[in-house]
Design a protein around this motif. Structure first.
Motif, short mmCIF file in Angstrom:
data_model
loop_
_atom_site.label_atom_id
_atom_site.label_comp_id
_atom_site.label_asym_id
_atom_site.label_seq_id
_atom_site.Cartn_x
_atom_site.Cartn_y
_atom_site.Cartn_z
N GLY A 209 -3.74 5.40 -15.68
CA GLY A 209 -2.80 4.86 -14.70
C GLY A 209 -3.06 5.30 -13.28
O GLY A 209 -2.18 5.17 -12.42
N SER A 210 -4.26 5.81 -12.99
CA SER A 210 -4.57 6.25 -11.64
C SER A 210 -4.93 5.07 -10.75
O SER A 210 -5.47 4.06 -11.22
CB SER A 210 -5.74 7.24 -11.65
N THR A 211 -4.66 5.21 -9.46
CA THR A 211 -4.93 4.13 -8.51
C THR A 211 -6.43 3.87 -8.39
O THR A 211 -6.86 2.72 -8.37
CB THR A 211 -4.36 4.48 -7.12
N ILE A 212 -7.23 4.94 -8.33
CA ILE A 212 -8.67 4.75 -8.18
C ILE A 212 -9.27 4.07 -9.41
O ILE A 212 -10.16 3.23 -9.31
CB ILE A 212 -9.38 6.10 -7.90
N GLY A 213 -8.74 4.42 -10.60
CA GLY A 213 -9.20 3.76 -11.83
C GLY A 213 -8.87 2.28 -11.81
O GLY A 213 -9.67 1.45 -12.24
N LEU A 214 -7.69 1.95 -11.31
CA LEU A 214 -7.28 0.55 -11.20
C LEU A 214 -8.21 -0.23 -10.29
O LEU A 214 -8.62 -1.35 -10.61
CB LEU A 214 -5.84 0.49 -10.69
N TRP A 215 -8.57 0.36 -9.15
CA TRP A 215 -9.45 -0.33 -8.21
C TRP A 215 -10.87 -0.48 -8.76
O TRP A 215 -11.51 -1.51 -8.57
CB TRP A 215 -9.47 0.42 -6.87
N ILE A 216 -11.36 0.54 -9.45
CA ILE A 216 -12.71 0.45 -10.03
C ILE A 216 -12.72 -0.63 -11.13
O ILE A 216 -13.65 -1.44 -11.21
CB ILE A 216 -13.16 1.81 -10.61
N ALA A 217 -11.68 -0.64 -11.96
CA ALA A 217 -11.59 -1.66 -13.02
C ALA A 217 -11.52 -3.06 -12.42
O ALA A 217 -12.16 -3.99 -12.92
CB ALA A 217 -10.37 -1.39 -13.89
N THR A 218 -10.74 -3.21 -11.34
CA THR A 218 -10.63 -4.51 -10.68
C THR A 218 -11.98 -4.95 -10.12
O THR A 218 -12.34 -6.12 -10.20
CB THR A 218 -9.58 -4.46 -9.56
N SER A 219 -12.73 -4.00 -9.58
CA SER A 219 -14.08 -4.32 -9.09
C SER A 219 -14.97 -4.80 -10.22
O SER A 219 -15.78 -5.72 -10.06
CB SER A 219 -14.70 -3.08 -8.43
N MET A 220 -14.81 -4.17 -11.39
CA MET A 220 -15.56 -4.63 -12.56
C MET A 220 -15.19 -6.05 -12.93
O MET A 220 -16.04 -6.86 -13.28
CB MET A 220 -15.33 -3.69 -13.75
N PHE A 221 -13.88 -6.36 -12.89
CA PHE A 221 -13.43 -7.72 -13.20
C PHE A 221 -14.15 -8.73 -12.31
O PHE A 221 -14.65 -9.76 -12.77
CB PHE A 221 -11.92 -7.89 -12.96
N VAL A 222 -14.19 -8.42 -11.01
CA VAL A 222 -14.82 -9.32 -10.05
C VAL A 222 -16.30 -9.50 -10.37
O VAL A 222 -16.83 -10.62 -10.38
CB VAL A 222 -14.64 -8.81 -8.61
N GLY A 223 -16.97 -8.37 -10.66
CA GLY A 223 -18.39 -8.44 -10.99
C GLY A 223 -18.66 -9.26 -12.24
O GLY A 223 -19.59 -10.08 -12.27
N ILE A 224 -17.84 -9.06 -13.28
CA ILE A 224 -18.03 -9.82 -14.52
C ILE A 224 -17.71 -11.29 -14.31
O ILE A 224 -18.37 -12.18 -14.86
CB ILE A 224 -17.18 -9.22 -15.66
N TRP A 225 -16.70 -11.59 -13.48
CA TRP A 225 -16.38 -12.98 -13.17
C TRP A 225 -17.57 -13.67 -12.51
O TRP A 225 -17.92 -14.81 -12.85
CB TRP A 225 -15.16 -13.07 -12.25
N VAL A 226 -18.22 -13.00 -11.55
CA VAL A 226 -19.40 -13.57 -10.89
C VAL A 226 -20.50 -13.85 -11.92
O VAL A 226 -21.13 -14.91 -11.91
CB VAL A 226 -19.91 -12.63 -9.79
N TRP A 227 -20.71 -12.89 -12.81
CA TRP A 227 -21.72 -13.05 -13.87
C TRP A 227 -21.38 -14.24 -14.75
O TRP A 227 -22.23 -15.08 -15.04
CB TRP A 227 -21.76 -11.75 -14.67
N VAL A 228 -20.13 -14.31 -15.20
CA VAL A 228 -19.71 -15.38 -16.10
C VAL A 228 -19.82 -16.75 -15.43
O VAL A 228 -20.29 -17.72 -16.03
CB VAL A 228 -18.27 -15.13 -16.61
N VAL A 229 -19.38 -16.84 -14.17
CA VAL A 229 -19.43 -18.13 -13.46
C VAL A 229 -20.88 -18.61 -13.30
O VAL A 229 -21.18 -19.79 -13.51
CB VAL A 229 -18.73 -18.03 -12.09
N ASN A 230 -21.78 -17.69 -12.97
CA ASN A 230 -23.19 -18.08 -12.84
C ASN A 230 -23.77 -18.55 -14.17
O ASN A 230 -24.48 -19.56 -14.23
CB ASN A 230 -24.01 -16.90 -12.30
#
Length: 256
Positions: A209-230
């Motif tokens: 539940g840490s803020t930094i963990g949330l932001w890192i996870a969100t960055s991963m979401f964005v990266g995986i979304w880019v991968w999936v869309v391509n």
């Protein structure tokens, strides 16, 4: 455990509805009963996966919801929850059912290739799973926290389940280019390991539940979304376009 009512199921369905619309619009099923049947079965298998895990969970880990008898570090406990109880357990069930649907309704036995429809099966198994899981989490929360959890499960939980299983479905499509059976199996095995790893890492970041963990996870979401869309453009959109456009017209468009 608190009994889950119709209202909680309705709220749970709203946590996956936006993602269902995104996938439906992106794919635009148009080939008939197999795809619709596949989507309905995928939702059912997603529900079944969650139900089986909920039943097995207290049997395999009877002390999970209680104070452990011996001291365990927070790091070890989080890793166990993220990679074993969530990553391996959940992805094993979901991917097992995705494979059943893919071989049953999306596999060309003559050419030994998967059709682009497997992305629908992966996506809707994930959403069927998230629907039931989110419903149970929301049902047991106090009233004042339900709204916050609704947004959290919609944005994070439903999102990551969808992305992980879309990634695995893309590995099914990528295996079409592999000629040797052993190589195909290794490719699918790698897809499974990646799914477990993605799930485990994201949960490992989110559980504390840490803020930094949330932001890192969100960055991963964005990266995986880019991968999936391509990958979607290459293995789903353009493949589907080839099947819908006459060969002569497609050739002339390709030369532009």
């Amino acid at each position: 455990m608190k009994e889950v009512g119709l209202f909680e199921y309705f709220i749970g369905s709203l946590t996956v509805l936006p993602w269902a619309i995104v996938i439906w619009k992106a794919y635009q099923p148009k080939k008939g009963w197999q795809e619709i049947l596949g989507i309905l079965l995928a939702l059912f298998f997603g529900w079944l996966s969650t139900d089986l895990i909920l039943r097995l969970h207290p049997i395999l880990w009877p002390e999970t919801d209680f104070m452990p008898k011996k001291k365990v570090s927070m790091l070890s406990q989080t890793a166990h929850l993220a990679f074993i109880q969530a990553g391996i357990m959940e992805e094993t069930f979901k991917i097992f059912f995705i494979m059943i649907l893919s071989f049953g309704l999306g596999y060309d036995k003559k050419n030994k290739t998967f059709s682009p429809a497997v992305v629908l099966f992966g996506a809707f198994v994930a959403m069927g799973f998230s629907f039931i899981e989110n419903t149970h989490y929301i049902a047991r929360e106090p009233e004042e926290k339900k709204l916050d959890l609704f947004f959290a499960r919609t944005i994070h939980s439903s999102n990551i389940h969808l992305l992980i299983n879309l990634c695995f479905s893309m590995f099914l499509l990528k295996s079409n280019a592999k000629l040797e059976v052993t190589t195909k199996r290794l490719y699918l095995g790698f897809g499974f390991v990646l799914a477990v790893w993605q799930h485990g890492v994201v949960d490992f970041l989110l559980i504390p539940g840490s803020t930094i963990g949330l932001w890192i996870a969100t960055s991963m979401f964005v990266g995986i979304w880019v991968w999936v869309v391509n990958d979607w453009r290459e293995y789903v959109y353009f493949v589907e376009r080839k099947t819908l456009i006459p060969a002569s017209e497609y050739s002339s468009q390709s030369n532009l």
